[in-house]
Structure formats: C-alpha cells, structure tokens
Design an enzyme around this catalytic site. Structure first.
Site, PDB file in Angstrom:
ATOM      1  N   CYS A  79      43.732  42.065  46.885  1.00 53.71           N
ATOM      2  CA  CYS A  79      44.235  40.691  46.846  1.00 53.71           C
ATOM      3  C   CYS A  79      44.509  40.175  48.271  1.00 53.71           C
ATOM      4  O   CYS A  79      43.576  40.004  49.049  1.00 53.71           O
ATOM      5  CB  CYS A  79      45.460  40.625  45.934  1.00 53.71           C
ATOM      6  SG  CYS A  79      45.907  38.954  45.526  1.00 53.71           S
ATOM      7  N   HIS A 167      43.468  42.745  40.936  1.00 53.99           N
ATOM      8  CA  HIS A 167      44.431  43.852  41.048  1.00 53.99           C
ATOM      9  C   HIS A 167      43.996  45.047  40.207  1.00 53.99           C
ATOM     10  O   HIS A 167      44.233  45.056  38.999  1.00 53.99           O
ATOM     11  CB  HIS A 167      45.819  43.382  40.576  1.00 53.99           C
ATOM     12  CG  HIS A 167      46.497  42.500  41.555  1.00 53.99           C
ATOM     13  ND1 HIS A 167      47.302  42.980  42.566  1.00 53.99           N
ATOM     14  CD2 HIS A 167      46.469  41.159  41.707  1.00 53.99           C
ATOM     15  CE1 HIS A 167      47.748  41.970  43.293  1.00 53.99           C
ATOM     16  NE2 HIS A 167      47.256  40.856  42.792  1.00 53.99           N
ATOM     17  N   GLU A 169      45.345  47.846  40.023  1.00 47.25           N
ATOM     18  CA  GLU A 169      46.484  48.663  39.591  1.00 47.25           C
ATOM     19  C   GLU A 169      47.119  48.178  38.294  1.00 47.25           C
ATOM     20  O   GLU A 169      47.883  48.912  37.687  1.00 47.25           O
ATOM     21  CB  GLU A 169      47.549  48.713  40.711  1.00 47.25           C
ATOM     22  CG  GLU A 169      48.302  47.417  40.984  1.00 47.25           C
ATOM     23  CD  GLU A 169      47.546  46.425  41.870  1.00 47.25           C
ATOM     24  OE1 GLU A 169      46.324  46.567  41.997  1.00 47.25           O
ATOM     25  OE2 GLU A 169      48.188  45.494  42.397  1.00 47.25           O
TER      26      GLU A 169
END
Ligand code: XMP
Length: 506
Positions: A79, A167, A169
């Site tokens: 990001c 993202h 994660e």
C-alpha cells in the site's frame, strides 16, 4: 541468531497484522519504526514496508532513506510502502476515487512472476488507500492489475523489489498468505521458526545470560507470566523464585486453583495472602485511578518485602509481550490507557529485567505454552487485569461486595465453560454496579444490586467487539445469578464495543 524479516512501520493499523502473518508462516520478523532500519544487521533476509495513514505527498508523511535497503535485500512495499517506493523513484501518486476502497479482483496477473505464484485471475484483494500510482518510474513493471487500479502490483526489474497496492495481510485478500509465502521464498527463508525452535533458542539464551544468577518473578495466574515462569524454570530451575500475591480481588477459588497448577508445573512458588492489607488500604476509596494506584503500590510493597527475604536476587522476570514493546517503540501509536501494574518495580528494587516473551504475540505465547506442556486452563485463561475485581466493583470496595461479585462471576464463567463458549471469547467477566433497583421475589419487594455481564471478542485488546452470546445462555446466567447470589436482583448485558467504550468499566 535466527534469520529474520524486518517490517518497517509507516504507521498503518495493519502493521502488527503483517507481523503475525509472517510469524504464522514460521518466519521470525521484527517490526521497527520506518526510520530505524538496523544497518549493522547480518541476519536480515528481507524487508517489508508497511502501509500508512498518510499520503506520500503529505508534508507530514513518513519518509525513509531506502538506499541501504533497496537492491540489498528483497523488499515488498504494501500500500503506502508500494506508493512510497514508486514516488521516491520519480513516479506519480495521486488521489483516487472512492471506488478503489475495499474489495477488488485481479483481472491481469503475470503468471511467470514468482511473487504471484499460484494466484489466479479473479482473485479477490482488499484495497484501503485513497491514493493510486498513476505513473510508474522506468524499470518498474506492472505484474498485476484490477479493473480500476492498473498498478495493483509491480516489480522493479534488476532488483528483488516489489510493490502491492492491496493488503495481502488482511483476511479479505483471499490469496494474501500465498503471496506473503512466495515473498518469503524469494527472500530464501527456511521457515523453521516454530514454538519448539523458540523454546530451544530462548532457553539456551537464558542459560547463557543468567548463568547462576537468581531471578524473582511475580505470577498473576495469567498466560504471559505463567509461560515466562515455565521458560525460566526450564533454563535456571531453582534459581527462579515466583511470588503469587492474593490481593483479595481475584476470582473465586482462583488463588488456590492457580497455586496448585503452578506447583504441578514444578515451579518454586510462594503464595502470599495479603487480602487484609489491600482491603484496609482500599476502604472508602471510589476513584478508579486511585484504586489502581493503591493496588499497584500495595503489590510492589508485598513483592519487595518478599524479595528482601531472599538473598542475592539480581534479576526481575517479567511477562512483557511484543505488542507492549511495539507500542513503546512506536512513533505513531496513541496510548489510551496504560496498564503498568508493576511499572516502578525494577527501579525500586535495583534489578535487571529479563523478559523472554518480549518478541512474541499473545497467540504465540499460548502456542509456546502448549509446546511446554502446560495445562490448558493456564494457557487458555482469559486476560484478567492486575487490579482484578477491584476495577470491576464500581465505586468503593468492601469484602462483602467482593463476595457478591465473586459468586456472580463464578456462575457466569462456569456456565460459559459448560456451554463451550469460553474459548471463543477473548475476555469475559461480571461487574458489580453501584446501582440498586427494585425487584420482586416471592411476594417481597426487593431493592438490591445490579450485575453487568461483559464478554468481548478481540485479538489484542486494542479494539474489541461485544460478543453475541446466545440468548438462551444469557437467560440461564441471569436466572442462576439472581436465584443464587444473595444481594443481586437484576442482571444486564453490556453491548458496547471498544472504541468508543473500553473493555473494563473503570
Ligand atoms: P481496557 O479497559 O483499557 O482494557 O479496554 C484493555 C485490556 O487491559 C486490561 N486492563 C488492565 N490490565 N492492569 C492490567 O494489568 C490494569 O489496570 C488494567 N486495566 C485494564 C483489560 O482487562 C483488558 O484486557
């Protein structure tokens, strides 16, 4: 030393989550402020640049010098990290329209790109930034796009440097773990960081560091201090003395139960009954912060007195865990409440600190505990505040109020276990409110106390949601408490999340 990945934190809310994902992939990582890359590190094998609340073109944006990193280690910018890599090499980053928030799907994927191994076109990704990279610098090559975001992922030719606008994660990026795993492969990690390897290396380090020194440790019955004790015990055995203080504000039977568990684990533990001291000092005190101070200080007094009875103590063991460490290092984190119950101890006692869990997340502490063969009731126990029921009895504390709350809490927690709900809840407990209300029992009017029930789900206590417990269960708990606990005629359930509320009421 263990091979490690460094996550440079540019202030994103998901930085810790990146760390946890990397650890879940059996790889050791450390989270450091964006400008604190350890230039002398020899065991670093890869770097991740996190997201950020800022835009790269904001005057206040965090800017790091990447010259010692890029080209020397494999780098993944996530990001803001991806935008910063592009921007600092002469690319353009501009505000995007809101369509690019949230769910998106990869419509183009470079299938020869090792970072994207196993990810198929259509894979869902999660975007959460108001900016997008509009012009990529030379040598940056797009390797994945969505319909709205052309540079959803890129790599820099001639370097092992990558950027992803989404993202990986977060849960909503379906193949995010796969992508992170591929990045670890690119870095050449062995992925052998496991609870067993942690225990082995930590015990060896503790032996080396402590040699024949004596260590004292305060046990609380909680997971962190218990696992700390077992690890230290494994390293130095009888040179560890544990103190477990009953301040009279523990749960019903907890002192005896936990003491027994500790003894079974072979710990050298001394239980101290200091109820009378605490009740005496707390009498008439209503203010929450004052109660915290009195309990904290009382605890230090008792602990200090016990420590003085022992000879030649050099170290104080503490169950500090990684989120506390990150918080204290952080340049961006705002601390809402700090809970340092024994904050003054090391200075007062002139002891050195030993904190074997300081690099672990809570779930890792539990896994280490399991690997150490600890009983599940010690490992799975909900977090419980140091001041205990003292901050769950609103207003002043009396032994009678403690009794009422202990009984109500005991019914609540026993039923929660019986109904199989305990393990899915981060933390639960009963609160005694300084509110009396009218009720009717038989033909009698009553005017008695109110108990509030609290149960939350969370991963780190920084944010929490109220748990949607089944109505049948709540009905049962309410009935049992009102029927069995003398002095209570009303039970309510707390439906506030954190923020804006907190987990504890005081
Ligand atoms: P709050 O109420 O701030 O709680 O949402 C977050 C977590 O911290 C625990 N807590 C404490 N722990 N001493 C402690 O050791 C304290 O004074 C204290 N106050 C809150 C709370 O139980 C939750 O897990």
């Amino acid at each position: 030393m263990h091979e490690k990945l460094i996550i440079l934190d540019f202030g994103s809310q998901t930085t810790q989550l990146i760390g946890r994902r990397i650890r879940e992939l059996n790889t050791y990582c450390e989270i450091l402020p964006y400008n604190k890359f350890p230039h002398d590190a020899t065991d670093v094998k890869g770097v991740i640049l996190s997201g950020s609340p800022y835009s790269v073109y904001d005057a206040a944006a965090f800017k790091a010098d990447l010259s010692a990193i890029r080209g020397k280690y494999p780098v993944l910018g996530i990001c803001y990290g991806a935008q910063y890599l592009a921007y600092s090499s002469g690319g353009s980053v501009e505000p995007a329209d809101s369509r690019e928030y949230g769910r998106a799907h990869l419509s183009y994927i470079d299938t020869d790109e090792p970072l994207l191994k196993g990810i198929l076109s259509g894979s869902q990704v999660w975007m959460s930034h108001g900016d997008t990279i509009t012009v990529l610098p030379k040598s940056f090559r797009i390797i994945a796009s969505t319909d709205d975001v052309k540079a959803a992922a890129y790599r820099i030719d001639g370097e092992q440097t990558f950027g992803v606008q989404f993202h990986p994660e977060v849960f909503h990026t379906t193949d995010g773990m796969q992508l992170l795993d591929s990045f670890l492969d690119i870095c050449g990690f062995q992925k052998n960081w496991t609870p067993a390897s942690f225990i082995e290396s930590t015990v060896a380090e503790l032996k080396e560091k402590l040699k024949d020194d004596k260590v004292i440790l305060a046990l609380s019955g909680g997971v962190d201090s218990s696992v700390t004790a077992v690890l230290l015990n494994k390293a130095i055995g009888k040179n560890l003395t544990c103190i477990f203080v009953d301040h009279g504000l523990l749960r019903k039977n907890e002192f005896e139960d936990v003491l027994r568990d500790y003894e079974h684990l072979g710990l050298n533990v001394k239980g101290i009954n200091a109820k009378a001291k605490f009740y005496g000092e707390l009498a008439g005190v209503k203010d929450p912060e004052q109660k915290r101070k009195i309990i904290g200080k009382g605890f230090i007094d008792v602990f200090d007195e016990e420590a003085h009875k022992l000879k030649d103590i050099k170290w104080l063991g503490q169950g500090t865990i990684y989120p506390d460490v990150i918080e204290s290092l952080s340049i961006t984190g705002t601390v809402i409440k700090s809970h340092h119950n024994v904050g003054g101890l090391p200075e007062k006692m002139n002891l050195k600190l030993v904190e074997p869990l300081r690099l672990l997340f809570k779930d890792e502490v539990r896994r280490v505990g399991r690997e150490l063969g600890m009983m599940s009731n010690l490992i799975k126990r909900h977090p419980f505040p140091g001041p205990g029921l003292g901050i769950r009895i609103l207003g002043d504390i009396t032994p009678e109020k403690v009794r009422v709350l202990q009984e109500a809490d005991h019914i609540y927690m026993s039923l929660m276990r019986e109904w199989g709900l305990y393990d899915s809840i981060w933390q639960a407990g009963a609160i005694l409110l300084p509110v009396q209300s009218v009720g009717v029992m038989g033909d009698e009017r009553t005017y008695e106390n109110t108990i509030a029930l609290r149960a939350v789900t969370s991963t780190d206590a920084m944010t929490a949601d109220w748990a949607q417990l089944p109505y049948d269960f709540l009905a049962k708990v309410s009935n049992e408490i009102i029927n069995k606990v003398k002095g209570v005629n009303r039970v309510v359930y707390d439906i506030s999340s954190k923020p804006p509320s907190t987990i504890e009421w005081e």
